[in-house]
Write an enzyme that holds these catalytic residues in place. Structure first.
Site, PDB file in Angstrom:
ATOM      1  N   HIS A   1      -6.290   3.510   5.460  1.00 53.06           N
ATOM      2  CA  HIS A   1      -4.769   3.919   5.870  1.00 53.06           C
ATOM      3  C   HIS A   1      -4.534   5.532   5.639  1.00 53.06           C
ATOM      4  O   HIS A   1      -3.850   5.915   4.838  1.00 53.06           O
ATOM      5  CB  HIS A   1      -3.791   3.042   4.991  1.00 53.06           C
ATOM      6  CG  HIS A   1      -2.484   3.064   5.507  1.00 53.06           C
ATOM      7  ND1 HIS A   1      -1.679   2.004   5.132  1.00 53.06           N
ATOM      8  CD2 HIS A   1      -1.730   3.848   6.256  1.00 53.06           C
ATOM      9  CE1 HIS A   1      -0.429   2.241   5.741  1.00 53.06           C
ATOM     10  NE2 HIS A   1      -0.403   3.178   6.209  1.00 53.06           N
TER      11      HIS A   1
ATOM     12  N   GLU B   1      -3.045  -4.442   1.483  1.00 52.40           N
ATOM     13  CA  GLU B   1      -3.641  -3.168   1.178  1.00 52.40           C
ATOM     14  C   GLU B   1      -3.724  -2.888  -0.433  1.00 52.40           C
ATOM     15  O   GLU B   1      -2.764  -3.201  -1.185  1.00 52.40           O
ATOM     16  CB  GLU B   1      -3.100  -1.967   1.693  1.00 52.40           C
ATOM     17  CG  GLU B   1      -3.284  -2.053   3.532  1.00 52.40           C
ATOM     18  CD  GLU B   1      -2.752  -0.968   3.999  1.00 52.40           C
ATOM     19  OE1 GLU B   1      -2.057   0.127   3.427  1.00 52.40           O
ATOM     20  OE2 GLU B   1      -3.099  -0.539   5.402  1.00 52.40           O
TER      21      GLU B   1
END
Length: 321
Positions: A284, A265
């Protein structure tokens, strides 16, 4: 005695900042995903007494040793896979997490991803924006009557089980570590994972990232699923083998996926998942609604203040090394 708290990867909620300042604590925050060298320099310069971990690559030994005064590392959330907990333990630095603070928010997000997939929201939105209007071509479905398989029955799983049951779904969960009282009228315990993956209409992941759960969803386990199955991940991206998922979605091994987390990420711009239209994604954010962020910040800052002042924290907040 004065203390300094550094929030790495973004600020805490304003209410949390107010708590810290009211306690006479100096508070500093960084932008998301700060460079390791910058983190070490900041911690050394401020001689930080506490670190709040938000969006970072990894809290490793070098960072833990940067401030000679470091007394606690607190995750602004529940998952601590971005913290080297054994290294912290070896240095005598406790690691805590805001356990349960954003459980309801994450559960709602998982349910939202299910609805987005089964109601085909992504493609229908693009269809109407493109100037089209033909309701008779729509092939959406209902969640009612479908079997939801939960992998992990912590606070998030339990919250989602109640929500899904209210919608009319049947719910089973696999979690060998959950106590019997975690199950009940809203959810039954699945005997084994493979059987659950093969029978569920929707699978939602809520397990922590461990060596046992890394790539838990892979080519083999995806192959167990029905071609109509929907897969939801609001846990950690590493729980899924992303290349295997991309192949399964492309081949029609499963019908669709809703992902809030990735590995790494942020995900790469050329991630093959972006080429697929049976995928719904978010960055997220399942656990960072304004309500959840406020609650996480209040718990995190309250725990940090208490620890720095020598008070005893409830054991549920401590992360085992």
């Amino acid at each position: 005695m004065s203390f300094t708290v550094v929030s790495l990867g973004g600020p805490v909620a304003p209410e949390g900042e107010d708590m810290l300042r009211a306690a006479g604590i100096t508070y500093v925050s960084t932008a998301p995903y700060p460079a390791k060298a910058d983190v070490i320099r900041l911690l050394a310069e401020t001689e930080a007494d506490a670190i709040v971990v938000r969006l970072v690559e990894r809290i490793d030994t070098d960072i833990l040793k940067a401030s000679p005064k470091l007394k606690i590392v607190h995750k602004h959330g529940a998952g601590t896979n971005d913290i080297d907990v054994p290294a912290a333990k070896a240095l005598g630095i406790p690691v805590c997490a805001a356990v349960g603070a954003n459980a309801h928010s994450v559960a709602e997000h998982a349910l939202a991803l299910m609805f987005a997939l089964i109601k085909d929201i992504r493609r229908q939105d693009a269809f109407v924006r493109g100037g089209n209007w033909a309701a008779k071509t729509y092939q959406g479905h209902e969640l009612r009557g479908r079997l939801l398989g939960l992998v992990g029955m912590g606070l998030i799983g339990r919250s989602l089980a109640r929500m899904a049951s209210a919608v009319g779904m049947k719910v089973e969960a696999y979690d060998p570590f959950a106590p019997d009282e975690a199950f009940g009228p809203d959810c039954t315990r699945a005997a084994d994972l493979d059987t659950l993956l093969a029978s569920a209409d929707v699978i939602s992941l809520h397990c922590p990232l461990t060596e046992q759960t890394r790539n838990l969803i892979n080519a083999r386990t995806l192959g167990l699923m029905k071609p109509t199955t929907l897969l939801i991940n609001t846990a950690r991206g590493e729980v899924i083998d992303e290349p295997a998922l991309a192949e399964a979605l492309k081949a029609g091994t499963i019908a669709g996926a809703g992902l809030d987390t990735f590995s790494p990420e942020p995900p790469a711009a050329d991630n093959p998942l972006w080429q697929l239209d049976n995928l719904v994604v978010s960055p997220h954010i399942g656990g960072v609604t304004e309500e959840a962020r406020r609650e996480v910040s209040l718990i995190t800052c309250g725990n940090v203040i208490a620890h720095l002042k020598g008070d005893t924290l409830p054991t549920r907040f401590f992360v085992r090394g």
